[in-house]
Motif scaffolding. Sequence first.
Motif, PDB file in Angstrom:
ATOM      1  N   SER A 103       0.794  -1.032   0.082  1.00 25.50           N
ATOM      2  CA  SER A 103      -0.024  -0.046   0.014  1.00 25.50           C
ATOM      3  C   SER A 103       1.114   1.448  -0.087  1.00 25.50           C
ATOM      4  N   GLN A 104       0.269   2.237  -0.068  1.00 26.28           N
ATOM      5  CA  GLN A 104       0.857   3.817  -0.206  1.00 26.28           C
ATOM      6  C   GLN A 104       1.528   3.888   1.203  1.00 26.28           C
ATOM      7  N   ALA A 105       0.708   3.593   2.283  1.00 21.98           N
ATOM      8  CA  ALA A 105       1.002   3.524   3.755  1.00 21.98           C
ATOM      9  C   ALA A 105       2.397   2.810   4.022  1.00 21.98           C
ATOM     10  N   ALA A 106       2.430   1.409   3.115  1.00 23.29           N
ATOM     11  CA  ALA A 106       3.623   0.902   3.337  1.00 23.29           C
ATOM     12  C   ALA A 106       4.913   1.648   2.705  1.00 23.29           C
ATOM     13  N   ALA A 107       4.582   2.243   1.549  1.00 29.42           N
ATOM     14  CA  ALA A 107       5.685   2.939   0.983  1.00 29.42           C
ATOM     15  C   ALA A 107       6.077   4.091   1.769  1.00 29.42           C
ATOM     16  N   ARG A 108       5.203   4.707   2.463  1.00 27.01           N
ATOM     17  CA  ARG A 108       5.445   6.074   3.428  1.00 27.01           C
ATOM     18  C   ARG A 108       6.014   5.370   4.714  1.00 27.01           C
ATOM     19  N   TYR A 109       5.793   4.488   5.235  1.00 28.73           N
ATOM     20  CA  TYR A 109       6.323   3.907   6.334  1.00 28.73           C
ATOM     21  C   TYR A 109       7.929   3.438   6.173  1.00 28.73           C
ATOM     22  N   ASP A 110       8.981   4.080   7.327  1.00 32.22           N
ATOM     23  CA  ASP A 110      10.167   4.089   7.267  1.00 32.22           C
ATOM     24  C   ASP A 110      10.281   2.906   8.164  1.00 32.22           C
ATOM     25  N   VAL A 111      10.689   1.771   7.751  1.00 31.83           N
ATOM     26  CA  VAL A 111      11.077   0.567   8.638  1.00 31.83           C
ATOM     27  C   VAL A 111      12.769   0.972   9.046  1.00 31.83           C
ATOM     28  N   THR A 112      12.752   0.927  10.425  1.00 31.26           N
ATOM     29  CA  THR A 112      14.131   1.037  10.944  1.00 31.26           C
ATOM     30  C   THR A 112      14.772  -0.271  11.194  1.00 31.26           C
ATOM     31  N   PRO A 113      16.429  -0.216  11.064  1.00 32.07           N
ATOM     32  CA  PRO A 113      16.935  -1.406  11.328  1.00 32.07           C
ATOM     33  C   PRO A 113      16.527  -1.916  12.687  1.00 32.07           C
ATOM     34  N   ALA A 114      16.064  -1.144  13.870  1.00 34.29           N
ATOM     35  CA  ALA A 114      15.964  -1.735  15.062  1.00 34.29           C
ATOM     36  C   ALA A 114      14.558  -2.545  14.958  1.00 34.29           C
TER      37      ALA A 114
END
Length: 624
Positions: free
Chosen positions: A71-82
């Motif tokens: 989704s667009q929300a997934a594209a906007r969500y910044d998955v951090t290394p943590a």
Amino acid sequence: MSAPPQPAGGPSAAPAPTTDGEPRAPLDLTELLEILVRRGVLERDAAREVGSRATTLRSKVLKQRVGSVRSQAAARYDVTPAEIVAAADAPNAQQPRRAVDEHAIAECIAAEAGLDYVKVDPLKVDGDLVTKTLSRPFARRHAVLPLAEAGPALRVAITDPNDSALRESLENLIRRPLEYVVASKCDVLAIIDRVYGFRSSVSRAQEALSTKAAGGALVDLVELRSNEQLSTGSDEHVIAAVDFLLNYAFDQRASDLHLEPRENEGVIRFRIDGILHDIETVPYTVLAAITSRIKVLARMDIAERRRPQDGRIKTRRSDREVELRVSSLMTAYGEKVVIRVFDPSVLLADLQQLGFTVENRELFERWITSPSGLILVTGPTGSGKTTSLYATLRYLSGPEVNITTVEDPIEMVDPRFCQVQVQRQIDVRFATALRTILRQDPDVIMVGEIRDAETAKMAVQAALTGHLVFSTVHTRDAAGAVTRLLELGVERFLLSSVLRGVVAQRLVRQVCPSCAVDGFLTPSQVAALGLKVPVERREQLPVRWGEGCVDCRHTGLYGRSGVFEMLDVCRRVRSLINEGRDANELTHAARIEGMETLREAAIRKLADCTTTFEEVLRVTADTP
């Protein structure tokens, strides 16, 4: 070059030190893993494993946090290394009973940067301060939380003190001295969601939607009484018998119920872990009454017994809904009914539970997160194809993803999809339905089965026009699905350009954990499997089997897991498809690229002590 000026707020606001005096970029996964290893929280081998699974773990985080990987929300969500490391659930080397979660990671990051770690108490957060200081999009995007006034300074929780660009943005935006502390991202996001009223909004919407009548729904919810309620006595004996029967089937993990009329009696059988078991023998008249009751629940015509019929029942089991698909057929001794059970606790409904190896899971993730293309699943009836497809669609589902399926029949109604039933009597076939679906703005399409040339060409055309298409084909192995589509008239250059991969699968029964014993393969068994093992080691290959107990009905086997042959359409395979090569050459090329055959995948399960020698031979007897 002079050092950059210190941010306002004292030593705790200083950026993490660098060897060259330059501001630091956010931590990447490699740096974080090195910090965790150096501080003794993560073993070196565990760190390497986390790094190798980064793609899968990132998708797992997106699924948990935003509900979808596309989704667009997934594209906007910044998955951090943590978050990636925490998703691995790796054991904490310092505290064996505790996993390396986001809190443990945040503690290490804070210690490395010389800052305080804070476990945020939601009751002590000033909601007015949060909402007046930062907008919700900014706070959530950057995982920043104003905590409290600290004299002239503002105490702010961040997740990565190395991110000097974020600190600069905060200082320009807030325009006051800032004192930084480190908190876990999960804590920060949970507080932000609570403060901005997201949870209350969702709760109200959910409550309002749950009270709406499901007008025009395919099935209604049927309330089954528990065994305790049934035991209190009732004059509705047939109704009680059906409720008892269904409850018993759920308790025994049955995937199918067979109600079979014989010459003078009726037999009830359950299919458990792929094998049919005789359960009860009842008088013929009672079986007929039970059959009528089931047909009433499934909205079938109880007066019509000569013509085959299909129906559905939806009921509730504990705190979950269970869907039943009912089929009736007239036989020599009367009407036979088969009930297929779609119970979330019985089916392998989660993508993580299908049985993929780490390597296969990474490959499958790459296919299904492609923006477009065709992905095929192949295998005989009962091999778990539909389960894999539904698990994949659920994994991809989200509020911003339009998933549409066309099936014959609809195996299980899922509110997250738009599902279309094939109805040949009114010319709603796979191809005609697919043609209309393409005008319905779909993102992901699932075609229940490719049976004819028209459906095959429409599926390829849908993939060419930017859609992700899933479907099934009945072939023995993965490469056979490619040649099958070519035989149906699909152009070679079109198929090679849209096909992402083919999964051939089977289900093997697993060793019962309650009665499992260890042993070794015999030399004859090693030879039957075709294993190339030195003679001196042929009696030293460890395996496991079940001796039989009450839990597994004395079969030694309990539950099922998938084995997969995954044909990745890489450059070499794509070239062979363009040249019109046969399935054997495609298989050979894929094996050079690292593909495991079904037999090899099943043997791997045997080596892992997951299944038995007999299961490997049974399941892979028809494979090359």
